[in-house]
Motif scaffolding. Structure first.
Motif, mmCIF file in Angstrom:
data_model
loop_
_atom_site.group_PDB
_atom_site.id
_atom_site.type_symbol
_atom_site.label_atom_id
_atom_site.label_comp_id
_atom_site.label_asym_id
_atom_site.label_seq_id
_atom_site.Cartn_x
_atom_site.Cartn_y
_atom_site.Cartn_z
ATOM 1 N N PRO A 99 67.324 28.608 24.895
ATOM 2 C CA PRO A 99 68.244 29.656 25.350
ATOM 3 C C PRO A 99 69.265 29.132 26.339
ATOM 4 C CG PRO A 99 66.002 30.471 25.341
ATOM 5 C CD PRO A 99 65.925 28.995 25.086
ATOM 6 N N PHE A 100 68.893 28.161 27.148
ATOM 7 C CA PHE A 100 69.805 27.557 28.127
ATOM 8 C C PHE A 100 71.019 26.979 27.409
ATOM 9 C CE2 PHE A 100 70.883 23.374 30.017
ATOM 10 C CZ PHE A 100 71.469 23.808 31.201
ATOM 11 N N ARG A 112 76.519 31.415 36.782
ATOM 12 C CA ARG A 112 76.968 32.157 35.606
ATOM 13 C C ARG A 112 75.886 32.134 34.517
ATOM 14 N NH1 ARG A 112 82.363 33.362 34.566
ATOM 15 N NH2 ARG A 112 83.105 31.654 35.891
ATOM 16 N N LEU A 113 75.116 31.056 34.475
ATOM 17 C CA LEU A 113 74.020 30.945 33.505
ATOM 18 C C LEU A 113 72.801 31.784 33.900
ATOM 19 C CD1 LEU A 113 74.018 27.109 32.683
ATOM 20 C CD2 LEU A 113 74.682 28.981 31.167
ATOM 21 N N GLY A 114 72.774 32.234 35.159
ATOM 22 C CA GLY A 114 71.678 33.090 35.584
ATOM 23 C C GLY A 114 70.682 32.429 36.510
ATOM 24 N N TYR A 115 71.012 31.245 37.024
ATOM 25 C CA TYR A 115 70.107 30.551 37.926
ATOM 26 C C TYR A 115 70.505 30.811 39.376
ATOM 27 C CZ TYR A 115 68.588 27.999 33.799
ATOM 28 O OH TYR A 115 68.101 27.672 32.569
ATOM 29 N N HIS A 173 71.529 36.832 36.108
ATOM 30 C CA HIS A 173 70.723 37.274 34.961
ATOM 31 C C HIS A 173 69.352 36.628 35.042
ATOM 32 C CE1 HIS A 173 74.332 38.919 33.271
ATOM 33 N NE2 HIS A 173 74.932 37.740 33.368
ATOM 34 N N PRO A 174 68.345 37.130 34.280
ATOM 35 C CA PRO A 174 67.029 36.491 34.267
ATOM 36 C C PRO A 174 67.137 35.040 33.849
ATOM 37 C CG PRO A 174 66.966 38.629 33.159
ATOM 38 C CD PRO A 174 68.409 38.330 33.435
ATOM 39 N N VAL A 175 66.343 34.193 34.463
ATOM 40 C CA VAL A 175 66.361 32.763 34.156
ATOM 41 C C VAL A 175 65.803 32.520 32.771
ATOM 42 C CG1 VAL A 175 65.445 30.520 34.808
ATOM 43 C CG2 VAL A 175 66.143 32.130 36.572
ATOM 44 N N PRO A 176 66.498 31.796 31.898
ATOM 45 C CA PRO A 176 65.981 31.494 30.575
ATOM 46 C C PRO A 176 64.629 30.784 30.665
ATOM 47 C CG PRO A 176 68.285 30.870 30.738
ATOM 48 C CD PRO A 176 67.848 31.225 32.107
ATOM 49 N N ALA A 177 63.742 31.059 29.716
ATOM 50 C CA ALA A 177 62.382 30.533 29.776
ATOM 51 C C ALA A 177 62.242 29.181 29.127
ATOM 52 C CB ALA A 177 61.431 31.527 29.101
ATOM 53 N N SER A 178 63.238 28.718 28.424
ATOM 54 C CA SER A 178 63.127 27.431 27.747
ATOM 55 C C SER A 178 64.514 26.816 27.613
ATOM 56 C CB SER A 178 62.500 27.606 26.362
ATOM 57 O OG SER A 178 63.449 28.129 25.466
ATOM 58 N N PRO A 179 64.590 25.494 27.293
ATOM 59 C CA PRO A 179 65.889 24.847 27.179
ATOM 60 C C PRO A 179 66.738 25.365 26.024
ATOM 61 C CG PRO A 179 64.119 23.367 26.505
ATOM 62 C CD PRO A 179 63.480 24.551 27.152
ATOM 63 N N GLU A 217 68.808 23.564 41.576
ATOM 64 C CA GLU A 217 67.457 23.017 41.440
ATOM 65 C C GLU A 217 66.628 23.785 40.419
ATOM 66 O OE1 GLU A 217 65.910 20.255 42.447
ATOM 67 O OE2 GLU A 217 67.937 19.694 43.048
ATOM 68 N N ALA A 218 66.860 25.081 40.309
ATOM 69 C CA ALA A 218 66.121 25.883 39.319
ATOM 70 C C ALA A 218 66.481 25.440 37.906
ATOM 71 C CB ALA A 218 66.437 27.366 39.507
ATOM 72 N N ALA A 219 67.776 25.213 37.658
ATOM 73 C CA ALA A 219 68.205 24.729 36.341
ATOM 74 C C ALA A 219 67.709 23.307 36.107
ATOM 75 C CB ALA A 219 69.723 24.788 36.236
ATOM 76 N N ARG A 220 67.749 22.517 37.142
ATOM 77 C CA ARG A 220 67.304 21.121 37.033
ATOM 78 C C ARG A 220 65.817 21.032 36.698
ATOM 79 N NH1 ARG A 220 68.004 16.720 41.939
ATOM 80 N NH2 ARG A 220 67.987 14.846 40.652
ATOM 81 N N ARG A 221 65.035 21.956 37.252
ATOM 82 C CA ARG A 221 63.596 21.978 36.992
ATOM 83 C C ARG A 221 63.322 22.238 35.507
ATOM 84 N NH1 ARG A 221 62.508 24.547 41.214
ATOM 85 N NH2 ARG A 221 62.678 26.657 40.363
#
Length: 295
Positions: free
Chosen positions: A11-12, A66-69, A3-9, A73-77
């Motif tokens: 929505p994460f 599953r979260l869309g990342y 899924h599209p990567v959430p833009a902020s923490p 590293e993308a989630a960590r960023r």
């Protein structure tokens, strides 16, 4: 397909909460852990996080995708960006008794914050601000969230010396009522530390454009664009997730003292009258306890 990567923490974390009940047990355990300690995502590698939560590396990989990342590293960023922006949830907490949570650690960081803050604020700047506040037709103090308490504190200190001081907006009010009265005779002091709503910077810039002299007090990590005559940055690093505001309170104390000096005889006269009113109304007299003689 991810899924599209959430833009902020936000929505994460909301996404984790939404899917939590439907997750397999090992992924649910990882999700529950990250809801409580999302900052660990920024602090640890995927392998370290897996070991911490006692799940496999493949569980971490499946959960992140599953979260869309596309990658860990993308989630960590994103978590690192949230930590830089000041979210207390994304700060790594200190355990009970940890050295970083000790009295000594707090004192050391407070001293560093004071030194770093006042290395960037000159005596001339403090004097200019104090002179502007003391000579203003009105001094307004503004801040949202915990910043409002700082605005109220500095206003309370100065209300004893100066007439026409106010914390804005008042209960039930909007900024529009004050925007129309903004002019060169007004000094606006805006406190905008740590995740301040955008309206604070917007109003500060609007007040500057209207001719008011604006003091914008923010933190060392703020990247918000603002138009103000004076921009002061207070360092607020702390051992834990909550900011250390020692440097900010020292700044308020310094400004109040300098304003008293600038207010001169008129300020002392007002202070004397305020004290006389306290006395006449017995507002500050301590309550007497039966059987205890008056000192």
């Amino acid at each position: 397909m991810p899924h599209p990567v959430p833009a902020s923490p936000s929505p994460f974390l909301a996404q984790i909460r939404q899917m939590l009940d439907a997750l397999p047990p090992s992924e649910r355990r990882l999700g529950e852990f990250l809801l409580d300690f999302p900052g660990d995502l920024a602090s640890y590698t995927a392998s370290e996080l897996a070991e911490l939560v006692q799940v496999s590396n493949s569980t971490v990989t499946r959960f992140i995708r599953r979260l869309g990342y596309d990658s860990y590293e993308a989630a960590r960023r994103l978590a690192r960006e949230a930590r830089e922006e000041g979210s207390p949830l994304f700060s790594k907490p200190s355990g009970p008794g940890a050295a970083s949570g000790s009295i000594e650690a707090h004192i050391r960081l407070a001293q560093q914050n004071i030194a770093a803050t006042f290395s960037q604020i000159s005596e001339t700047t403090i004097s200019e601000i104090a002179e502007a506040i003391a000579g203003a037709d009105g001094a307004w103090f503004m801040g949202y969230r915990n910043n409002r308490s700082f605005a109220a504190y500095l206003r309370w200190q100065l209300a004893q010396l100066l007439p026409r001081t106010q914390v804005i907006p008042g209960p039930g009010e909007t900024l529009g009522e004050y925007a129309v009265d903004m002019n060169r005779g007004v000094v606006l002091v805006v406190f905008a530390l740590r995740r301040s709503p955008a309206v604070a910077a917007q109003f500060a810039s609007r007040a500057t454009a209207a001719g008011a002299r604006v003091v914008y007090i923010t933190d060392q990590l703020s990247r918000t664009a603002v138009n103000a005559q004076w921009i002061l940055r207070c360092h607020s690093a702390a051992p834990g997730p909550l900011d250390n505001h020692v440097a900010l309170m020292l700044l308020c104390d310094l400004l109040a003292t300098r304003v008293m000096e600038q207010a001169g005889r008129a300020g002392r006269s007002r202070l004397s009258k305020v004290e006389a009113e306290h006395e006449s109304m017995a507002e500050l007299h301590a309550a007497r306890v039966a059987g205890v003689p008056k000192p």
